[in-house]
Every structure is written in C-alpha cells, then in structure tokens.
Design a protein around this motif. Structure first.
Motif, short mmCIF file in Angstrom:
data_model
loop_
_atom_site.label_atom_id
_atom_site.label_comp_id
_atom_site.label_asym_id
_atom_site.label_seq_id
_atom_site.Cartn_x
_atom_site.Cartn_y
_atom_site.Cartn_z
N VAL A 157 -22.90 -13.06 28.49
CA VAL A 157 -23.69 -13.38 29.64
C VAL A 157 -25.33 -13.85 29.01
N PRO A 158 -26.04 -14.76 29.57
CA PRO A 158 -27.12 -15.33 28.87
C PRO A 158 -28.14 -14.37 28.47
N ASP A 159 -28.70 -14.62 27.21
CA ASP A 159 -29.70 -13.89 26.61
C ASP A 159 -30.69 -13.37 27.46
N HIS A 160 -31.23 -13.95 28.37
CA HIS A 160 -32.56 -13.77 28.87
C HIS A 160 -32.24 -12.50 29.85
N LEU A 161 -31.00 -12.46 30.37
CA LEU A 161 -30.58 -11.51 31.26
C LEU A 161 -30.40 -9.95 30.32
N ILE A 162 -29.76 -10.32 29.41
CA ILE A 162 -29.48 -8.95 28.20
C ILE A 162 -31.11 -8.43 27.96
N ILE A 163 -31.74 -9.35 27.52
CA ILE A 163 -32.62 -9.15 26.76
C ILE A 163 -34.06 -8.31 27.56
N ASP A 164 -33.88 -8.44 28.66
CA ASP A 164 -34.85 -7.84 29.74
C ASP A 164 -34.39 -6.59 30.05
N LEU A 165 -33.02 -6.47 30.19
CA LEU A 165 -32.16 -5.16 30.46
C LEU A 165 -32.28 -4.24 29.31
N ILE A 166 -32.35 -4.80 28.16
CA ILE A 166 -32.48 -3.82 26.89
C ILE A 166 -34.00 -3.32 26.90
N LYS A 167 -34.86 -4.18 26.94
CA LYS A 167 -36.45 -3.98 26.90
C LYS A 167 -36.82 -2.75 27.95
N GLU A 168 -36.16 -2.99 29.12
CA GLU A 168 -36.18 -1.80 30.02
C GLU A 168 -35.58 -0.50 29.56
N ARG A 169 -34.21 -0.69 29.30
CA ARG A 169 -33.78 0.74 28.96
C ARG A 169 -34.24 1.30 27.64
N LEU A 170 -34.74 0.42 26.69
CA LEU A 170 -35.18 1.33 25.78
C LEU A 170 -36.65 1.95 25.83
N GLY A 171 -37.40 1.47 27.16
CA GLY A 171 -38.60 1.95 27.18
C GLY A 171 -38.44 3.25 28.31
N GLN A 172 -37.19 3.63 28.62
CA GLN A 172 -37.17 4.81 29.40
C GLN A 172 -37.23 6.10 28.52
N SER A 173 -37.70 7.35 29.22
CA SER A 173 -38.11 8.34 28.43
C SER A 173 -37.03 8.82 27.57
N ASP A 174 -35.58 8.75 28.07
CA ASP A 174 -34.91 9.48 27.12
C ASP A 174 -34.61 8.66 25.78
N ALA A 175 -34.87 7.50 25.81
CA ALA A 175 -34.80 6.70 24.74
C ALA A 175 -35.58 7.22 23.43
N ALA A 176 -36.63 7.76 23.86
CA ALA A 176 -37.75 8.42 22.89
C ALA A 176 -37.02 9.07 21.90
N GLN A 177 -35.78 9.76 22.25
CA GLN A 177 -35.45 10.74 21.28
C GLN A 177 -34.26 10.14 20.59
N GLY A 178 -34.23 8.65 20.38
CA GLY A 178 -33.22 8.10 19.71
C GLY A 178 -32.20 7.54 20.69
N TRP A 179 -31.21 6.61 19.89
CA TRP A 179 -30.30 6.11 20.82
C TRP A 179 -29.04 5.49 19.95
N ILE A 180 -27.89 5.22 20.53
CA ILE A 180 -26.93 4.39 20.07
C ILE A 180 -26.85 2.99 20.87
N LEU A 181 -26.95 1.90 20.23
CA LEU A 181 -26.90 0.89 20.82
C LEU A 181 -25.31 0.27 20.61
N ASP A 182 -24.47 0.04 21.74
CA ASP A 182 -23.07 -0.60 21.61
C ASP A 182 -22.93 -1.78 22.44
N GLY A 183 -22.80 -2.92 21.60
CA GLY A 183 -22.60 -4.21 22.31
C GLY A 183 -23.91 -4.98 22.40
N PHE A 184 -24.84 -4.47 21.91
CA PHE A 184 -26.03 -5.33 21.57
C PHE A 184 -26.71 -4.86 20.16
N PRO A 185 -27.14 -5.51 19.69
CA PRO A 185 -27.12 -7.09 19.91
C PRO A 185 -25.72 -7.86 19.37
N ARG A 186 -25.53 -9.11 20.11
CA ARG A 186 -24.26 -9.60 20.19
C ARG A 186 -24.48 -11.02 19.45
#
Ligand code: AP5
Length: 185
Positions: free
Chosen positions: A60-89
């Motif tokens: 999927v084009p980068d700009h769509l994914i980048i917006d999505l990741i930026k938004e998701r990593l800004g959500q409150s639960d991501a402050a505890q850490g995260w596992i990224l799966d399928g990104f970066p590609r």
C-alpha cells in the motif's frame, strides 16, 4: 517499557509470535496488515484505497501507512511500549519511523528478524487460506519482500539493533527464542 519491531517474510510467524508476546508483556500488538484488513472490511476511505494493492500482494502506498502509524503510536496505550508487525516494510518507512521515534525521544529496543525458507512459507500460507493467500499473490508478496523489505534488515543491522531468530521451528520454540533475546536486552 518494551519496543520491538518484527521483521520477516510473509508467513514467517510475525503475527503469531507478536500476539503471544504482546499479551505476555501487556503491550499493544500493532500490525499494519490487521489494521488495513479491518479498514477494508468496514470500507473506510483508507480501506477503499488499500484494497486493490492488498489483493494483488503489492505494498500500500507509503503515505497511507505513515499517517496510520503516526496516529497509532500516538495513542495512549502505546506509551507502555509496543510490538510493530508488518512495519516498516521498506527503507523509506524505516527512515520515517526512525525520525518519528527521535522526535518522541524514543528508540526501538530490538528488531527481531524471523528467518524461514521460502518453500516453508508458501506451504504455511496456502494452508492458512487468507484472502491474499493464493499462489499468485503469495509469489508477488515474496518478490516484494525480497526487493523492498530485505534492505530494511541491513538498515537495522547498521544500527546494531538487528537480531535473527530461526522461525522454522515449532511455535513454542520460536516464542522461547524470542523471549530469551528480549529479556537479555
Ligand atoms: P501483512 O498482514 O503484514 O502480511 P504478511 O507480511 O504477508 O505477513 P503474514 O500475515 O502473511 O505473515 P506472518 O509473518 O504474520 O505469519 P503468521 O504469524 O500469520 O500484510 C498484508 C498486506 O497488507 C501486504 O501485502 C500489503 O498489501 C499491506 N501492508 C501491510 N503492511 C504494510 C506496510 N507497512 N506498507 C505497505 N503495505 C502494507 O503465520 C502464517 C501461518 O503460519 C499461520 O497459519 C500460522 O499459524 C503458521 N505458523 C506461524 N508460525 C508457525 C510455526 N512456527 N510453525 C508452523 N506454522 C506456523
């Protein structure tokens, strides 16, 4: 706090292992594939734009994914850490993530690369029967993986973040290998 990036070809077991470890470490499992499939299912504007790429095994084009990741990593639960799966590609997604994390004064703890031979991947994916798990699309996903995603491995190796795990082993063994690495960091 644990911040992990899972790399590996389609069918390597990224999603399977990320789910187990996210539950164990109580951190969110952020799968761009799962987010996109949900968007396609509910036919959001993102889903409508992503669908044909996904059906054909293209990125999927980068700009769509980048917006999505930026938004998701800004959500409150991501402050505890995260596992990224399928990104970066691809390297441009990896550079974006590096910049974003620097802005947030964060780094990834570890990049875990699951290695599995192509013939085992094809076998696993054909058995799974997801919509994009047909022979032609699997072949295209593997081509894209070798062309666009393999360079991401060197990107992280150059930054001393890469760790390699044999993914062609029983699931529990793969989980134990991943945990041994994560807990030794
Ligand atoms: P995505 O959902 O990321 O798919 P993928 O990378 O092709 O990965 P898979 O889900 O197929 O494999 P996996 O490694 O997670 O394996 P799993 O654990 O499921 O992406 C789909 C599409 O979305 C892309 O083609 C693209 O269009 C788009 N997209 C997503 N992210 C994007 C991005 N960042 N940029 C642009 N486009 C993007 O396991 C597979 C099977 O194997 C399962 O049945 C499982 O039970 C089995 N299995 C797992 N481990 C084992 C084991 N140890 N032994 C035996 N069987 C096992």
């Amino acid at each position: 706090m644990t911040r992990l990036i899972f790399l590996g070809p389609p069918g390597a077991g990224k999603g399977t292992q990320a789910k187990i470890l996210a539950s164990e470490y109580q951190i969110p499992h952020i799968s761009t594939g799962d987010i996109l499939r949900e968007a396609v299912k509910t036919q959001t504007p993102l889903g409508q734009k992503a669908q044909s790429y996904m059906d054909q095994g293209e990125l999927v084009p980068d700009h769509l994914i980048i917006d999505l990741i930026k938004e998701r990593l800004g959500q409150s639960d991501a402050a505890q850490g995260w596992i990224l799966d399928g990104f970066p590609r691809n390297v441009s997604q990896a550079s974006f993530l590096e910049k974003l994390l620097t802005e947030l004064d964060l780094t990834a703890d570890s990049v875990l690369n699951l290695e599995v031979p192509d013939e085992v991947l094809v076998e696993r994916l054909l058995a799974r029967k997801r919509k994009d798990d047909n022979e032609e699309t699997i072949r295209r996903r593997l081509e894209i993986y070798h062309k666009d995603t393999v360079p991401v491995i060197s990107f992280y190796r150059d930054r001393d973040l890469l760790q390699v795990v044999a993914g062609n082993a029983p699931m529990k063994e793969v989980t134990d290998s991943l945990k041994a690495i994560i807990e030794s960091n």
